[in-house]
Design an enzyme around this catalytic site. Structure first.
Site, PDB file in Angstrom:
ATOM      1  N   GLY A 142      -1.830   4.996   5.245  1.00 45.89           N
ATOM      2  CA  GLY A 142      -2.470   6.063   4.498  1.00 45.89           C
ATOM      3  C   GLY A 142      -3.402   5.449   3.463  1.00 45.89           C
ATOM      4  N   GLU A 143      -3.738   6.228   2.467  1.00 45.05           N
ATOM      5  CA  GLU A 143      -4.728   5.797   1.474  1.00 45.05           C
ATOM      6  C   GLU A 143      -4.354   4.454   0.817  1.00 45.05           C
ATOM      7  OE1 GLU A 143      -4.454   7.119  -2.247  1.00 45.05           O
ATOM      8  OE2 GLU A 143      -6.562   6.906  -2.784  1.00 45.05           O
ATOM      9  N   GLY A 144      -3.087   4.331   0.410  1.00 49.51           N
ATOM     10  CA  GLY A 144      -2.646   3.112  -0.285  1.00 49.51           C
ATOM     11  C   GLY A 144      -2.789   1.881   0.588  1.00 49.51           C
ATOM     12  N   ASP A 160       0.690  13.789   5.017  1.00 49.69           N
ATOM     13  CA  ASP A 160      -0.003  14.578   3.981  1.00 49.69           C
ATOM     14  C   ASP A 160      -1.387  15.063   4.435  1.00 49.69           C
ATOM     15  OD1 ASP A 160       2.172  13.820   2.506  1.00 49.69           O
ATOM     16  OD2 ASP A 160       1.137  12.237   1.412  1.00 49.69           O
ATOM     17  N   ARG A 188      16.728  38.259  -0.419  1.00 51.19           N
ATOM     18  CA  ARG A 188      16.526  37.182  -1.395  1.00 51.19           C
ATOM     19  C   ARG A 188      15.089  36.696  -1.425  1.00 51.19           C
ATOM     20  NH1 ARG A 188      21.941  33.628  -0.045  1.00 51.19           N
ATOM     21  NH2 ARG A 188      23.137  34.412  -1.801  1.00 51.19           N
ATOM     22  N   MET A 210       6.514  18.548   1.219  1.00 50.57           N
ATOM     23  CA  MET A 210       5.814  17.343   0.745  1.00 50.57           C
ATOM     24  C   MET A 210       4.302  17.532   0.797  1.00 50.57           C
ATOM     25  SD  MET A 210       7.925  14.105   2.188  1.00 50.57           S
ATOM     26  CE  MET A 210       9.354  13.476   1.312  1.00 50.57           C
ATOM     27  N   HIS A 265      12.504  14.505   3.291  1.00 51.93           N
ATOM     28  CA  HIS A 265      12.139  13.528   4.317  1.00 51.93           C
ATOM     29  C   HIS A 265      12.363  14.012   5.745  1.00 51.93           C
ATOM     30  CE1 HIS A 265      12.079  11.118   0.701  1.00 51.93           C
ATOM     31  NE2 HIS A 265      11.258  10.313   1.352  1.00 51.93           N
ATOM     32  N   LEU A 266      12.936  15.192   5.903  1.00 47.42           N
ATOM     33  CA  LEU A 266      13.014  15.744   7.266  1.00 47.42           C
ATOM     34  C   LEU A 266      11.609  15.860   7.844  1.00 47.42           C
ATOM     35  CD1 LEU A 266      15.627  18.622   6.882  1.00 47.42           C
ATOM     36  CD2 LEU A 266      15.917  16.441   8.056  1.00 47.42           C
TER      37      LEU A 266
END
Ligand code: F6P
Length: 362
Positions: free
Chosen positions: A116-118, A141, A176, A183, A286-287
């Site tokens: 990804g970006e990093g 993302d 409800r 994420m 994290h699912l």
């Protein structure tokens, strides 16, 4: 003459990584002339010779439907800021020269970085030091520029949409308000697209700071119309007007980017004050990153893998494979990491949500 190509997976994992690895290995071996070296645990693997191993057809057999990455990964491995313990104290030093030496030692004609970006920014720095980089855009993302989508995003969407379908039935039975926190870091793609696909009533994304009052009004309006339940999707990076993001753990030397999480609980607390209804929160976590890749991600990952190999053959270094429309193309890595690709608050997808009656908290 056989040439060597290296491949590594950096940053958080996502479904489809194995499809790319398999694509590169199968393409390389079936066509001949290439040996593929798999580097374990991201850039860290380039500091440890035992973590670099040849990948054969046998190594990639059966991995297409598998989530995660057979090479392992880390979102803390940055050779420009690598931890060493000196006199019991952790210091961060630049070991990139050693990485470059090891790439030369391995005799890699090119290094394919799935990230990804990093990770792609790190790859770009290594390229400036002479390493022949080819990028493959990975992240659930979907926040990388220059590609219509990243692989992994589609599978994460499937998971989030499935969760929304399930939350719907229980929300309706119990009258409800169900909040689903998803994420996406600073981008609202997962929230927006799963919210549309899953029939959410309210979607909160980082690109549109939300008003608690507006959320309460939306839920109340539904109640007045006889709909005694509501579904809210909130992106982990969303934040209220005049407020800030909820951060689980701040960035530090050992954690390159802050960990987000907890906005679902915040929204639940705040709306409980203005609604006479039960509110429950589900944090999908994290699912969204795990499990078998969708058909789309398997196919995209495979196409990316073959294209990355083609770029290596053509010596088109510093390029990233990308999806534009229905075609796989090459774009400069540099252009992909200029900034994050965010949802346009006035763009077609946000407007589509609103046209469907979904409230965006504004
Ligand atoms: O970038 C992918 C991602 O899953 C983000 O959506 C999320 O904020 C982050 O990684 C979580 O990272 P970690 O696995 O380190 O908790």
């Amino acid at each position: 003459m056989t040439q060597r190509i290296g491949i590594l997976t950096g940053g958080g994992d996502c479904p489809g990584l194995n499809a790319v690895i398999r694509g590169v290995v199968k393409g390389a071996i079936l066509q001949g002339g290439w040996e593929v070296i798999g580097i374990e645990d991201g850039f860290d693997g380039l500091l440890a010779p035992e973590k670099c191993r040849p990948l054969s057809l046998e190594s990639v057999r059966g991995i297409l439907p598998r989530g995660g990455t057979i090479l392992g990964t880390t979102n803390r491995g940055n050779p420009f800021s690598s931890p060493v313990i000196k006199d019991g104290v952790t210091e961060y030093i630049d070991v990139s020269d050693e990485v470059v030496r090891n790439v030369e030692g391995l005799d890699l004609a090119a290094l394919i970085v799935l990230g990804g970006e990093g990770s792609l920014k790190i790859a770009l720095e290594l390229m400036r030091k002479g390493v022949h980089i080819i990028g493959v855009p990975k992240t659930i993302d979907n926040d990388l520029l220059e590609t219509d989508v990243t692989f992994g995003f589609n599978t994460a969407l499937e998971t989030a949409t499935d969760a929304l379908d399930k939350l719907h039935t229980t929300a309706e039975s119990h009258h409800r308000v169900m909040i689903l926190e998803v994420m996406g870091r600073y981008a609202g793609w997962i929230a927006l697209e799963s919210g549309i696909a899953g029939g959410a009533d309210v979607i909160l994304i980082p690109e549109i700071p939300f008003s608690i009052e507006k959320i309460c009004q939306s839920v109340q309006a539904r109640r007045k119309g006889g709909r005694n339940f509501s579904i809210i999707v909130v992106a982990e990076g969303a934040f209220p007007l005049q407020g800030s993001r909820v951060v689980r753990e701040g960035a530090s030397d050992s954690l390159p980017v802050e960990r987000l999480g907890g906005i679902g609980d915040y929204v639940a607390r705040e709306i409980a004050g203005c609604l006479d209804m039960d509110v429950r929160v589900t944090v999908l976590g994290h699912l969204q990153r795990g499990g078998s890749p969708s058909t789309f991600d398997r196919c995209l990952g495979s196409r990316f893998g073959i294209k990355a190999l083609e770029l290596a053959e053509q010596k088109k270094y510093g390029q990233m494979v990308a999806l534009k429309g229905r075609s796989i193309v090459a774009v400069p890595v540099e252009r992909a990491v200029r900034r994050l690709k965010l949802v346009d608050p006035e763009g077609e997808t946000a407007r589509c949500a609103e046209a469907l009656g979904i409230k965006l908290g504004r």
